[in-house]
Motif scaffolding. Structure first.
Motif, short mmCIF file in Angstrom:
data_model
loop_
_atom_site.label_atom_id
_atom_site.label_comp_id
_atom_site.label_asym_id
_atom_site.label_seq_id
_atom_site.Cartn_x
_atom_site.Cartn_y
_atom_site.Cartn_z
N ALA A 1 9.42 0.93 2.04
CA ALA A 1 8.44 0.75 0.96
C ALA A 1 8.10 2.08 0.31
O ALA A 1 7.98 2.17 -0.92
N THR A 2 7.97 3.12 1.13
CA THR A 2 7.70 4.45 0.58
C THR A 2 8.85 4.91 -0.31
O THR A 2 8.63 5.44 -1.41
N ASN B 1 0.83 -1.20 0.00
CA ASN B 1 0.00 0.00 0.00
C ASN B 1 0.87 1.26 0.00
O ASN B 1 0.68 2.17 -0.81
N PHE B 2 1.85 1.32 0.89
CA PHE B 2 2.70 2.49 0.99
C PHE B 2 3.53 2.69 -0.28
O PHE B 2 3.70 3.81 -0.76
N ALA B 3 4.04 1.58 -0.85
CA ALA B 3 4.85 1.69 -2.06
C ALA B 3 4.01 2.21 -3.22
O ALA B 3 4.43 3.10 -3.97
N ALA B 4 2.80 1.66 -3.39
CA ALA B 4 1.93 2.09 -4.49
C ALA B 4 1.49 3.53 -4.31
O ALA B 4 1.45 4.31 -5.28
N THR B 5 1.16 3.90 -3.06
CA THR B 5 0.74 5.29 -2.81
C THR B 5 1.88 6.27 -3.09
O THR B 5 1.67 7.31 -3.72
N ALA B 6 3.09 5.93 -2.65
CA ALA B 6 4.24 6.80 -2.91
C ALA B 6 4.51 6.91 -4.41
O ALA B 6 4.85 7.99 -4.91
N PHE B 7 4.35 5.81 -5.13
CA PHE B 7 4.57 5.82 -6.58
C PHE B 7 3.60 6.77 -7.27
O PHE B 7 4.00 7.65 -8.05
N VAL B 8 2.30 6.61 -7.00
CA VAL B 8 1.29 7.45 -7.65
C VAL B 8 1.46 8.91 -7.26
O VAL B 8 1.40 9.81 -8.12
N THR B 9 1.69 9.18 -5.98
CA THR B 9 1.85 10.55 -5.51
C THR B 9 3.04 11.22 -6.18
O THR B 9 2.96 12.39 -6.61
N MET C 1 7.19 17.66 -4.88
CA MET C 1 7.54 16.25 -4.76
C MET C 1 7.91 15.88 -3.32
O MET C 1 7.57 14.79 -2.85
N ALA C 2 8.58 16.78 -2.64
CA ALA C 2 8.99 16.49 -1.27
C ALA C 2 7.81 16.57 -0.29
O ALA C 2 7.71 15.75 0.63
N SER C 3 6.92 17.53 -0.48
CA SER C 3 5.84 17.76 0.48
C SER C 3 4.69 16.79 0.32
O SER C 3 4.03 16.43 1.31
N SER C 4 4.43 16.34 -0.90
CA SER C 4 3.23 15.54 -1.15
C SER C 4 3.31 14.14 -0.53
O SER C 4 2.28 13.50 -0.32
N VAL C 5 4.51 13.65 -0.26
CA VAL C 5 4.65 12.29 0.31
C VAL C 5 4.80 12.31 1.83
O VAL C 5 5.01 11.25 2.44
N LEU C 6 4.68 13.47 2.46
CA LEU C 6 4.82 13.55 3.91
C LEU C 6 3.71 12.80 4.64
O LEU C 6 3.87 12.42 5.80
N MET C 7 2.58 12.57 3.96
CA MET C 7 1.48 11.82 4.59
C MET C 7 1.86 10.38 4.86
O MET C 7 1.17 9.68 5.63
N LEU C 8 2.95 9.90 4.25
CA LEU C 8 3.36 8.51 4.41
C LEU C 8 4.40 8.31 5.51
O LEU C 8 4.87 7.19 5.72
N VAL C 9 4.76 9.37 6.21
CA VAL C 9 5.70 9.24 7.32
C VAL C 9 5.01 8.48 8.46
O VAL C 9 3.98 8.93 8.97
N PRO C 10 5.53 7.32 8.89
CA PRO C 10 4.87 6.52 9.94
C PRO C 10 5.17 7.07 11.34
O PRO C 10 5.84 6.43 12.16
N GLY C 11 4.66 8.25 11.63
CA GLY C 11 4.98 8.91 12.89
C GLY C 11 4.46 8.18 14.11
O GLY C 11 5.16 8.01 15.10
N LEU D 1 10.99 3.07 -1.93
CA LEU D 1 11.01 2.28 -3.17
C LEU D 1 9.98 2.81 -4.16
O LEU D 1 10.24 2.88 -5.37
N GLY D 2 8.79 3.16 -3.64
CA GLY D 2 7.77 3.72 -4.52
C GLY D 2 8.20 5.05 -5.12
O GLY D 2 7.98 5.31 -6.31
N ILE D 3 8.85 5.90 -4.32
CA ILE D 3 9.32 7.20 -4.81
C ILE D 3 10.40 7.01 -5.87
O ILE D 3 10.38 7.65 -6.94
N VAL D 4 11.36 6.13 -5.60
CA VAL D 4 12.45 5.90 -6.55
C VAL D 4 11.92 5.31 -7.85
O VAL D 4 12.37 5.69 -8.95
N ALA D 5 10.97 4.38 -7.77
CA ALA D 5 10.39 3.80 -8.97
C ALA D 5 9.69 4.88 -9.81
O ALA D 5 9.82 4.90 -11.04
N ALA D 6 8.96 5.77 -9.16
CA ALA D 6 8.27 6.83 -9.89
C ALA D 6 9.27 7.80 -10.53
O ALA D 6 9.10 8.23 -11.67
#
Length: 255
Positions: free
Chosen positions: A236-237, A167-175, A195-205, A239-244
């Protein structure tokens, strides 16, 4: 008396299972389970926690019962944890007995916010970070669009009960694919901020905070398990970012 002890043991195990499955820290889980048992008349309650299960031992009139439960991750939900705490307090004060407490636990439902409200608020929060990082309103709008789209993807995959890492990888990829359009078309005064700000929702705080809290309070195994899971989500996040980025050919913000 044995039937009462069995019923109370199941009550304690169910309460602990709900707490652990919905993100409570280990100290709170252990304390509440003991409080449930003592309030229901048990002489002694011992609790052992692991990353995916709990073991409860109750002692009543020199008779011992041990039970174990698996605790699959149900997602963070503070409403469930608060309701369990309230039931424990009512049981301690004598407002309800253990059978009524059992019924109230069964009636708890993990209600969540409206999904579109969550999408909008996540988009606004990430967009607010882009403004704090110096972006203009175009950057704000693009960040809102990218993070909102990513959140919709995350919800859809979550509703289908896929592995959280996927889920996290796919979300990071699309975002990242959506946010990269700001860089490709040079939108706003700082397109890389999108690009940097939009994936902050995936930080597992929350898992990271719980991991540190568990280790500081003596639950080393639980803390390590939660820290490893949070680290895997972060991986996973990434990996999704790097793939995108490999797909769209945009690497600027990581250099």
């Amino acid at each position: 008396m044995a039937s009462k002890q069995r019923a109370v043991s199941r009550l304690i195990a169910q309460a602990g299972q709900m707490l652990l499955a919905h993100g409570a820290e280990s100290t709170l889980v252990g304390d509440l389970m003991r409080r449930f048992g003592i309030a229901a008349g048990m002489d002694e309650v011992e609790v052992s926690l692991s990353a995916s299960s709990i073991v409860v031992t109750t002692v009543y009139q020199e008779h011992c019962i041990t039970t174990a439960r698996r605790c699959p991750d149900r997602g963070i939900n503070m409403r469930v944890i608060t309701q369990v705490q309230r039931i424990c307090i009512m049981l301690e004060r004598g407002i309800i007995d253990y059978s009524m407490a059992k019924q109230k636990l069964n009636d708890i439902s993990p209600e969540r916010y409206n999904r579109w409200l969550v999408v909008v608020m996540i988009g606004l929060s990430c967009a607010a970070f882009s403004r704090l990082a110096g972006g203009d309103w175009v950057v704000f709008a693009m960040t809102f669009l990218a993070s909102s789209t990513g959140m919709v993807v995350r919800q859809e995959i979550g509703h289908r009960h896929f592995n959280p890492l996927m889920n996290f990888a796919a979300t990071a990829f699309v975002t990242t694919v959506v946010s990269a359009q700001a860089v490709i078309y040079d939108l706003g005064n700082a397109p890389f901020v999108v690009m940097a700000s939009s994936v902050l929702m995936l930080v597992p705080g929350f898992p990271l905070i719980n991991a540190v809290a568990d280790m500081l309070k003596g639950y080393i195994n639980m803390g390590i398990a939660r820290f490893v899971m949070a680290s895997l989500l972060t991986l996973a996040t990434c990996l999704g970012i790097v793939a995108a980025m490999s797909l769209v050919g945009v690497w600027g913000w990581v250099l």
